[in-house]
Design a protein around this motif. Structure first.
Motif, PDB file in Angstrom:
ATOM      1  N   CYS A  22       6.566  -5.373   3.102  1.00 33.44           N
ATOM      2  CA  CYS A  22       6.151  -4.286   2.218  1.00 33.44           C
ATOM      3  C   CYS A  22       7.258  -3.232   2.159  1.00 33.44           C
ATOM      4  CB  CYS A  22       4.857  -3.663   2.728  1.00 33.44           C
ATOM      5  SG  CYS A  22       3.489  -4.842   2.894  1.00 33.44           S
ATOM      6  N   CYS A  25       6.899   0.455   3.624  1.00 36.17           N
ATOM      7  CA  CYS A  25       6.366   0.651   4.973  1.00 36.17           C
ATOM      8  C   CYS A  25       7.442   0.625   6.054  1.00 36.17           C
ATOM      9  CB  CYS A  25       5.305  -0.405   5.266  1.00 36.17           C
ATOM     10  SG  CYS A  25       4.464  -0.134   6.830  1.00 36.17           S
ATOM     11  N   ASN A 120      -6.237  -0.746   1.820  1.00 36.91           N
ATOM     12  CA  ASN A 120      -5.825  -0.278   0.502  1.00 36.91           C
ATOM     13  C   ASN A 120      -5.298  -1.406  -0.375  1.00 36.91           C
ATOM     14  OD1 ASN A 120      -6.445   2.342   1.266  1.00 36.91           O
ATOM     15  ND2 ASN A 120      -4.354   2.824   1.887  1.00 36.91           N
ATOM     16  N   GLU A 122      -3.074  -0.700  -2.561  1.00 38.09           N
ATOM     17  CA  GLU A 122      -1.701  -0.170  -2.649  1.00 38.09           C
ATOM     18  C   GLU A 122      -1.260   0.095  -4.075  1.00 38.09           C
ATOM     19  OE1 GLU A 122      -1.284   0.897  -0.002  1.00 38.09           O
ATOM     20  OE2 GLU A 122      -1.179  -0.493   1.647  1.00 38.09           O
ATOM     21  N   THR A 123      -1.365  -0.914  -4.957  1.00 35.62           N
ATOM     22  CA  THR A 123      -0.928  -0.738  -6.347  1.00 35.62           C
ATOM     23  C   THR A 123      -1.635  -1.787  -7.194  1.00 35.62           C
ATOM     24  OG1 THR A 123       1.032  -0.455  -7.770  1.00 35.62           O
ATOM     25  CG2 THR A 123       1.104  -2.231  -6.134  1.00 35.62           C
ATOM     26  N   TYR A 128       2.355  -5.582  -7.624  1.00 34.48           N
ATOM     27  CA  TYR A 128       2.410  -5.850  -6.189  1.00 34.48           C
ATOM     28  C   TYR A 128       3.579  -6.739  -5.759  1.00 34.48           C
ATOM     29  CZ  TYR A 128       0.685  -6.243  -1.432  1.00 34.48           C
ATOM     30  OH  TYR A 128       0.572  -6.181  -0.066  1.00 34.48           O
ATOM     31  N   CYS A 132       5.940  -6.321  -2.349  1.00 34.26           N
ATOM     32  CA  CYS A 132       5.604  -7.191  -1.221  1.00 34.26           C
ATOM     33  C   CYS A 132       5.595  -8.643  -1.673  1.00 34.26           C
ATOM     34  CB  CYS A 132       4.241  -6.815  -0.647  1.00 34.26           C
ATOM     35  SG  CYS A 132       3.756  -7.844   0.758  1.00 34.26           S
ATOM     36  N   TRP A 137      -1.527  -9.885  -3.400  1.00 35.71           N
ATOM     37  CA  TRP A 137      -2.492  -8.803  -3.652  1.00 35.71           C
ATOM     38  C   TRP A 137      -3.915  -9.312  -3.522  1.00 35.71           C
ATOM     39  CZ3 TRP A 137      -6.293  -7.849  -7.348  1.00 35.71           C
ATOM     40  CH2 TRP A 137      -6.665  -6.514  -7.586  1.00 35.71           C
ATOM     41  N   ARG A 140      -5.589  -8.792  -0.272  1.00 30.65           N
ATOM     42  CA  ARG A 140      -6.030  -7.423  -0.034  1.00 30.65           C
ATOM     43  C   ARG A 140      -7.402  -7.202  -0.695  1.00 30.65           C
ATOM     44  NH1 ARG A 140      -1.667  -5.029   2.204  1.00 30.65           N
ATOM     45  NH2 ARG A 140      -2.871  -3.107   2.433  1.00 30.65           N
ATOM     46  N   GLY A 158      -4.681   3.609  -2.600  1.00 27.05           N
ATOM     47  CA  GLY A 158      -3.349   3.094  -2.889  1.00 27.05           C
ATOM     48  C   GLY A 158      -2.279   4.161  -2.742  1.00 27.05           C
ATOM     49  N   ILE A 159      -1.086   3.788  -3.191  1.00 26.49           N
ATOM     50  CA  ILE A 159       0.082   4.663  -3.078  1.00 26.49           C
ATOM     51  C   ILE A 159       0.649   4.922  -4.466  1.00 26.49           C
ATOM     52  CG2 ILE A 159       2.334   4.991  -1.987  1.00 26.49           C
ATOM     53  CD1 ILE A 159       1.607   2.753  -0.034  1.00 26.49           C
ATOM     54  N   TYR A 189       4.090   8.284  -1.902  1.00 26.38           N
ATOM     55  CA  TYR A 189       5.168   7.639  -1.156  1.00 26.38           C
ATOM     56  C   TYR A 189       6.098   8.645  -0.488  1.00 26.38           C
ATOM     57  CZ  TYR A 189       9.416   4.975  -0.201  1.00 26.38           C
ATOM     58  OH  TYR A 189      10.525   4.423   0.407  1.00 26.38           O
TER      59      TYR A 189
END
Length: 281
Positions: A22, A25, A120, A122-123, A128, A132, A137, A140, A158-159, A189
């Motif tokens: 990711c 991260c 999460n 995340e997006t 995704y 990552c 996705w 998740r 998410g972010i 972020y």
């Protein structure tokens, strides 16, 4: 939406050991970010953090591990930590955030006293693969479905600021709406120079508008939480997040970055005449 502000604290009980890629991260071992890394945080330290959170008005206390998902050893560790924390800080509502999880694993956490699970999206599903490639996705999303099946409270968000488009942001929020999370953490972020992403391009005005969009899209969610990146994103304008629709924040430190002192957040809430929540529905 509850107008009282729900405070949550997070505890990184296992840090910097994840093998996933990711790009956002710093806990991934691939990027060699300059962070503290350890397998298990000492239980006495975890209990001290729990007591500090409880004493400063937090209702939620999240036990976070840095791996792709739960395995037997991690599951045992999280359960043992949960039982110890309940002994010293019984007012806290325990949350687990341990990556991919099956219904069976989630039921074990539930038996140990975990009330909610945070995972999460995340997006968006389309974006995704840009952030990552080591897991999809869909995994998740499936874990979030498993949380609902296990009868735990779902926390999922998410972010923003990863380089995604506005269409991606809207897509993620609509995916979240289908999952019906009780709490939606919005992260902004926080760039680390070791990571393979550009710094967050969002302005404060854009970030506030994304809180409004989240609130309007997920109108049934009990809580819209502004979590990671709050201090960096909003700086002296943090008080504006509540008018935009947020009714929950993380107090104290984050996973690998420092938050501001808890008392400063409490002072901010008092100055705005905002009441801290003292119970969870």
């Amino acid at each position: 939406m509850d107008k009282k502000i729900f405070l949550c604290s997070i505890c990184n009980i296992n840090s910097g050991t994840c093998k996933e890629d990711c790009k956002f991260c710093s806990q991934s071992v691939r990027y060699k970010a300059d962070i503290e890394r350890y397998k298990h945080k000492p239980i006495e330290e975890i209990k001290k953090e729990a007591l500090a959170a409880q004493e400063n008005g937090a209702l939620g206390f999240c036990l976070v591990t840095a791996d792709k998902g739960l395995n037997d050893k991690t599951l045992d560790f999280v359960c043992s930590v949960a039982k110890e924390v309940q002994r010293v800080a019984p007012k806290l509502r325990l949350i687990a955030c341990n990556g991919t999880a099956s219904v069976e694993q989630l039921l074990v956490l539930k038996e140990a006293g975990i009330k909610a699970y945070n995972h999460n999206l995340e997006t968006s599903e389309a974006f995704y693969p840009e952030i990552c490639t080591t897991h999809p996705w869909s995994e998740r999303y499936e874990t979030c479905e498993n949380v609902n099946k296990a009868g735990l409270v779902l926390i999922s968000g998410g972010i923003f600021g990863l380089g995604e488009s506005q269409e991606d942001r809207t897509s993620m929020l609509h995916s979240l709406k289908k999952l019906n999370p009780t709490s939606v953490p919005i992260n902004f972020y926080h760039h680390n120079p070791a990571l393979n992403l550009e710094p967050n391009p969002l302005s404060v005005e854009e970030a506030l508008e994304l809180i409004r969009l989240t609130r309007s899209t997920l109108s049934d969610a009990e809580r819209i939480m502004v979590a990671g990146g709050r201090e960096l994103m909003f700086k002296e304008r943090q008080n504006e997040i509540f008018d935009a629709g947020a009714n929950s924040i993380v107090i104290g430190n984050y996973l690998t970055t420092a938050g501001r002192e808890m008392n400063k957040d409490l002072e901010m809430l008092r100055s705005l005449n905002l009441e801290v929540a003292t119970q969870v529905k």
